[in-house]
Design a protein around this motif. Sequence first.
Motif, short mmCIF file in Angstrom:
data_model
loop_
_atom_site.label_atom_id
_atom_site.label_comp_id
_atom_site.label_asym_id
_atom_site.label_seq_id
_atom_site.Cartn_x
_atom_site.Cartn_y
_atom_site.Cartn_z
N UNK A 156 38.45 0.40 -48.57
CA UNK A 156 37.70 0.94 -47.43
C UNK A 156 37.94 0.15 -46.15
N UNK A 157 38.21 -1.15 -46.29
CA UNK A 157 38.36 -2.00 -45.10
C UNK A 157 39.62 -1.67 -44.30
N UNK A 158 40.54 -0.89 -44.89
CA UNK A 158 41.76 -0.52 -44.15
C UNK A 158 41.45 0.41 -42.97
N UNK A 159 40.20 0.90 -42.92
CA UNK A 159 39.78 1.71 -41.77
C UNK A 159 39.82 0.91 -40.47
N UNK A 160 39.68 -0.41 -40.58
CA UNK A 160 39.74 -1.25 -39.37
C UNK A 160 41.12 -1.18 -38.72
N UNK A 161 42.14 -0.92 -39.55
CA UNK A 161 43.51 -0.82 -39.02
C UNK A 161 43.62 0.40 -38.11
N UNK A 162 42.98 1.50 -38.53
CA UNK A 162 43.04 2.74 -37.75
C UNK A 162 42.32 2.60 -36.41
N UNK A 163 41.32 1.73 -36.36
CA UNK A 163 40.49 1.59 -35.15
C UNK A 163 41.26 1.01 -33.97
N UNK A 164 42.21 0.12 -34.25
CA UNK A 164 42.81 -0.66 -33.16
C UNK A 164 43.99 0.01 -32.49
N UNK A 165 44.54 1.06 -33.11
CA UNK A 165 45.60 1.82 -32.47
C UNK A 165 46.91 1.08 -32.29
N UNK A 166 47.19 0.13 -33.17
CA UNK A 166 48.49 -0.55 -33.13
C UNK A 166 49.14 -0.42 -34.50
N UNK A 167 50.42 -0.63 -34.55
CA UNK A 167 51.16 -0.43 -35.80
C UNK A 167 50.83 -1.52 -36.81
N UNK A 168 51.07 -1.18 -38.07
CA UNK A 168 50.86 -2.17 -39.13
C UNK A 168 51.81 -3.35 -38.95
N UNK A 169 53.01 -3.06 -38.48
CA UNK A 169 53.99 -4.13 -38.27
C UNK A 169 53.46 -5.14 -37.24
N UNK A 170 52.84 -4.63 -36.17
CA UNK A 170 52.30 -5.53 -35.14
C UNK A 170 51.18 -6.39 -35.69
N UNK A 171 50.34 -5.81 -36.55
CA UNK A 171 49.23 -6.57 -37.15
C UNK A 171 49.76 -7.64 -38.10
N UNK A 172 50.77 -7.26 -38.90
CA UNK A 172 51.39 -8.23 -39.81
C UNK A 172 52.01 -9.38 -39.02
N UNK A 173 52.71 -9.04 -37.95
CA UNK A 173 53.36 -10.05 -37.13
C UNK A 173 52.34 -10.98 -36.46
N UNK A 174 51.21 -10.41 -36.03
CA UNK A 174 50.16 -11.23 -35.41
C UNK A 174 49.58 -12.21 -36.43
N UNK A 175 49.32 -11.73 -37.63
CA UNK A 175 48.80 -12.62 -38.68
C UNK A 175 49.80 -13.74 -38.99
#
Length: 516
Positions: free
Chosen positions: A326-345
């Motif tokens: 269910x927590x993957x809904x936070x990914x949809x909220x931010x409007x950026x790609x999964x790749x960008x989130x992975x790279x930021x982490x």
Amino acid sequence: SLNQMEKFEVVEISKEVPEIKIIEAEDYAGKLVELRGKVTHVKITGGPTIFTILDEGGIITAAAFEGGERAYPEVNASDIVKIIGIVKRRDADLQIEVLEMERLLGEEAYAISKRIEDEIDKKCEPPYVEFLIESDILENLRDKMVKVAKELRKAVFESRPVIIRHHWDADGICSGVALEKSLLSFIEKNASSEMKHLIKRKVSRAPFYELEDVVKDLDESLEDSEKFGDKIPLVVLVDNGSGVEDIPAIEQFLTFGADIITIDHHFPDEKVDSYLLHHINPYKVGGDSNYTAGILCTELSRMIDEVPGIEFLAAVSVFGDRSSGAVEKYIELVGVSREELVNTALAIEFEAFYLRFRSASQVIHEILGFGRKDRQKKLVDILSGYAKSGIEEQVRTVMEGLKLQTLPNGVVLAAIDVENYAKRFTFPPPGKLTGEVHDRLKNEYNRLVTIGYGPDFAIIRSEGVELDIPKFVAELREEINAGVDGGGHLVVGSIKFIPAKRKDVLSKLAAKISSL
């Protein structure tokens, strides 16, 4: 002249000055005023003595000059005072230049104190905010979150230092920054910017509040109390603080009057609760570790004060801790790609690895998007590129030492020697490296446990296997005299032991996995 006068009389006169509330000070800039309030902090400087004053309307500092000495030594924190002075501007803040200060006593002081207390209690009550995603787990944590948000807002009004101690990884950093940003924003709107130094975000290298950290925090707090009159802090342990290994450090700080709050998503030990003021943990309401500390702190921060872009931290923490559901809904909220989130982490963890014990708020804030957006993208691309290169190089070498074994119960046990097949003091650290190897292997094996071991530690990752690492640690401590400790999540964690007993500990650990 007076010398020629035979008879004269000296008469003291006083000028009527308007009595104001702190919230009205803006309208009286440059004018003489009187105000009554509660002293929450006294700071001695090489010049004036700075008194922080609280009333029903807000907070203001008052500067009293006494030639380098402590002005009004009879006035201390918690006293009720009457001040006459001139409202002046100091940078972006208003400040009272004190001409007279009098400590009030008796019924008048009690009435003012009670009035302030009642009004501030209302101001500390967090506003109702809808959670960013629909979740029964979060709703079940709401009451506890409201209490913690109120406690943190109250600390600002009371000029009480807040230490945010968080784990060094992406989830821990996102958690700590969420609380830091919301508290600083709350101070900007409700107090003097001078109070920002009371919010201290610090990094823990260990996945628990270790004695090395508490000694630093305690010594610094006692020194600040002696030098500047600071209160003993409110300590918030983030992405750690739920286990018995945290108790020795917590207990030491409590001895000096601190309050400790834990916000964590590791499996909790009930013994720690008796030491804590509050404990927010998804396991306590039927949730699990997928509700990262970053998610919990992002939602909590919105109760303290809304900060634009704060939801990005929750999304980064989901990738940082490989959460799902269910927590993957936070990914949809931010409007950026999964790749960008992975790279930021990755960028956060790479930078944090080399920052060691420094919190480096400005750099970390830039990476997380609280600065120039063009610079953030460049930083993330550069740092994540270095991180990926380092990971690939280390994985290549460590895979040469990989040993695979299929246990009688069908679980595949992967063992990697991170002591001899990986560089020391180089990114990625052993925990991250073990996770990267595990992620590659789990594509081939449905039931997998990966152990990365060194001279005195073992890091455990699992897939499709119901482990209970805290239980393993407790059993090993009883079964073998090897100084075993550790913990973590149920299926992800680490174990420490003495080097001489490494072979015995790893053998018993393999046997326990085989018996599942």
